[in-house]
Design a protein around this motif. Sequence first.
Motif, PDB file in Angstrom:
ATOM      1  N   ILE A 234      55.110  36.848  -1.330  1.00  0.00           N
ATOM      2  CA  ILE A 234      54.989  35.864  -0.438  1.00  0.00           C
ATOM      3  C   ILE A 234      53.801  34.809  -1.164  1.00  0.00           C
ATOM      4  CG2 ILE A 234      53.236  36.980   0.927  1.00  0.00           C
ATOM      5  CD1 ILE A 234      54.067  35.466   3.407  1.00  0.00           C
ATOM      6  N   GLY A 236      50.901  31.990  -0.793  1.00  0.00           N
ATOM      7  CA  GLY A 236      49.997  31.587   0.303  1.00  0.00           C
ATOM      8  C   GLY A 236      48.647  31.136  -0.126  1.00  0.00           C
ATOM      9  N   LYS A 242      47.240  29.965   4.638  1.00  0.00           N
ATOM     10  CA  LYS A 242      48.577  30.043   4.559  1.00  0.00           C
ATOM     11  C   LYS A 242      49.133  31.310   4.050  1.00  0.00           C
ATOM     12  CE  LYS A 242      51.699  27.571   1.545  1.00  0.00           C
ATOM     13  NZ  LYS A 242      52.084  26.500   0.426  1.00  0.00           N
ATOM     14  N   GLY A 243      50.256  31.645   4.849  1.00  0.00           N
ATOM     15  CA  GLY A 243      50.951  32.482   4.781  1.00  0.00           C
ATOM     16  C   GLY A 243      50.478  34.169   5.269  1.00  0.00           C
ATOM     17  N   PRO A 245      49.940  35.030   8.395  1.00  0.00           N
ATOM     18  CA  PRO A 245      50.745  35.408   9.646  1.00  0.00           C
ATOM     19  C   PRO A 245      51.903  36.141   9.076  1.00  0.00           C
ATOM     20  CG  PRO A 245      49.716  33.249  10.173  1.00  0.00           C
ATOM     21  CD  PRO A 245      49.539  33.509   8.600  1.00  0.00           C
ATOM     22  N   GLU A 246      52.653  35.502   7.980  1.00  0.00           N
ATOM     23  CA  GLU A 246      53.802  35.886   7.589  1.00  0.00           C
ATOM     24  C   GLU A 246      53.775  37.177   6.903  1.00  0.00           C
ATOM     25  OE1 GLU A 246      54.385  31.396   8.147  1.00  0.00           O
ATOM     26  OE2 GLU A 246      52.729  32.907   7.150  1.00  0.00           O
ATOM     27  N   TRP A 248      51.374  39.495   7.398  1.00  0.00           N
ATOM     28  CA  TRP A 248      51.037  40.500   8.502  1.00  0.00           C
ATOM     29  C   TRP A 248      52.378  40.876   9.270  1.00  0.00           C
ATOM     30  CZ3 TRP A 248      47.545  43.873   8.280  1.00  0.00           C
ATOM     31  CH2 TRP A 248      47.346  44.589   9.583  1.00  0.00           C
ATOM     32  N   GLU A 249      53.210  40.157   9.335  1.00  0.00           N
ATOM     33  CA  GLU A 249      54.680  40.357   9.745  1.00  0.00           C
ATOM     34  C   GLU A 249      55.358  41.548   8.830  1.00  0.00           C
ATOM     35  OE1 GLU A 249      57.092  37.203  10.633  1.00  0.00           O
ATOM     36  OE2 GLU A 249      55.876  36.321  12.217  1.00  0.00           O
ATOM     37  N   MET A 250      55.148  41.238   7.425  1.00  0.00           N
ATOM     38  CA  MET A 250      56.029  42.057   6.576  1.00  0.00           C
ATOM     39  C   MET A 250      55.034  43.521   6.391  1.00  0.00           C
ATOM     40  SD  MET A 250      56.195  39.954   3.127  1.00  0.00           S
ATOM     41  CE  MET A 250      57.473  38.493   2.979  1.00  0.00           C
ATOM     42  N   GLU A 253      56.408  45.319   9.513  1.00  0.00           N
ATOM     43  CA  GLU A 253      57.831  45.782   9.014  1.00  0.00           C
ATOM     44  C   GLU A 253      57.769  46.982   8.200  1.00  0.00           C
ATOM     45  OE1 GLU A 253      61.647  44.043   6.522  1.00  0.00           O
ATOM     46  OE2 GLU A 253      59.909  42.776   7.071  1.00  0.00           O
TER      47      GLU A 253
END
Length: 323
Positions: A234, A236, A242-243, A245-246, A248-250, A253
């Motif tokens: 990713i 960021g 930037k990047g 939150p995305e 942390w979703e990974m 997951e």
Amino acid sequence: MRKIEPNILAEKIKEGDRYALSKAITLAESNRLDDLKLAHEIISLLPTSKTSKRIAITGIPGVGKSTFIESLGKYIINQGQKVAILAIDPSSSLSKGSILGDKTRMEDLSRENNAFIRPSASNGSLGGVTSRTYEAILLCEAAGFETILIETVGVGQSETLVNEISDLFLFLQLPGSGDDLQGIKRGIMEMADLIFVNKSDSFQEKLVKDAKLDIVRSLQFLPTKSSQWKRKSIIGSGLIGKGVPELWEMVDEYFRFIKENEYYLKNRSNQQLKQAERYTIDLVNQEYLKALKSVPIEYNQTISAFEMAKNWLENNPVEINIK
């Protein structure tokens, strides 16, 4: 000197007492065998977490690890969680000193009630962490910190130890750093679960996209990880968040994935076994160091250093006493 009561210190750690937690980590990091035994007596009285997230974070010097970790740490806290940061600084091979400046570099995060930052010196230990980071992880988890971020001294081909005491390996990359080809080598990229291309706000868009493309290409040549997780990357910036939150979703997951396929607990068991092997070598090593101090090897110019060592071992059998 005031005597340390393991029961009392263990209870205080479970209550979240920062001073007690720091004291126990200091005992674990001590070079004295008695202190290490005391630290493990305390650990034996504490609960073991089976839900925590142990995340190793590494990257080349200048990639912005501390800034990124502060941004990630604040995001985790905003999600209503507690986070512990074990930041490892390199020690001087001459003075044995270390700057330990991570609390200064993470000034905002250090003021958060739900954050605990522990800078430690590597003391010459290879593998990107100290020889006692494992104990610090267990102690932080017992104190209620379910997310443990382990910042290594820097990237290299010797980051195997931190990989053996963590659940997830996060590699920070710089766009246009010139080490994209190096990343293809079966070293750091092979261990990585997630790759975060940092400082995307400081580089031209083409460099950032090229870095991402190089990583995607290089991942195709790497063998599948034991966890069966497919590595992800990713773009960021830790400085502006930037990047994050995305990312942390990974992370969430990833942990859902390894818990569903039962790799999480299997990996923890393997980690404990590896750690037992390290303790065995450490305990034997300490006994031999004591023996060498009391009976030094005598120099003999007629034989090699290897033969001198063999002769010493034959004439000085060492009894391993760990009581």
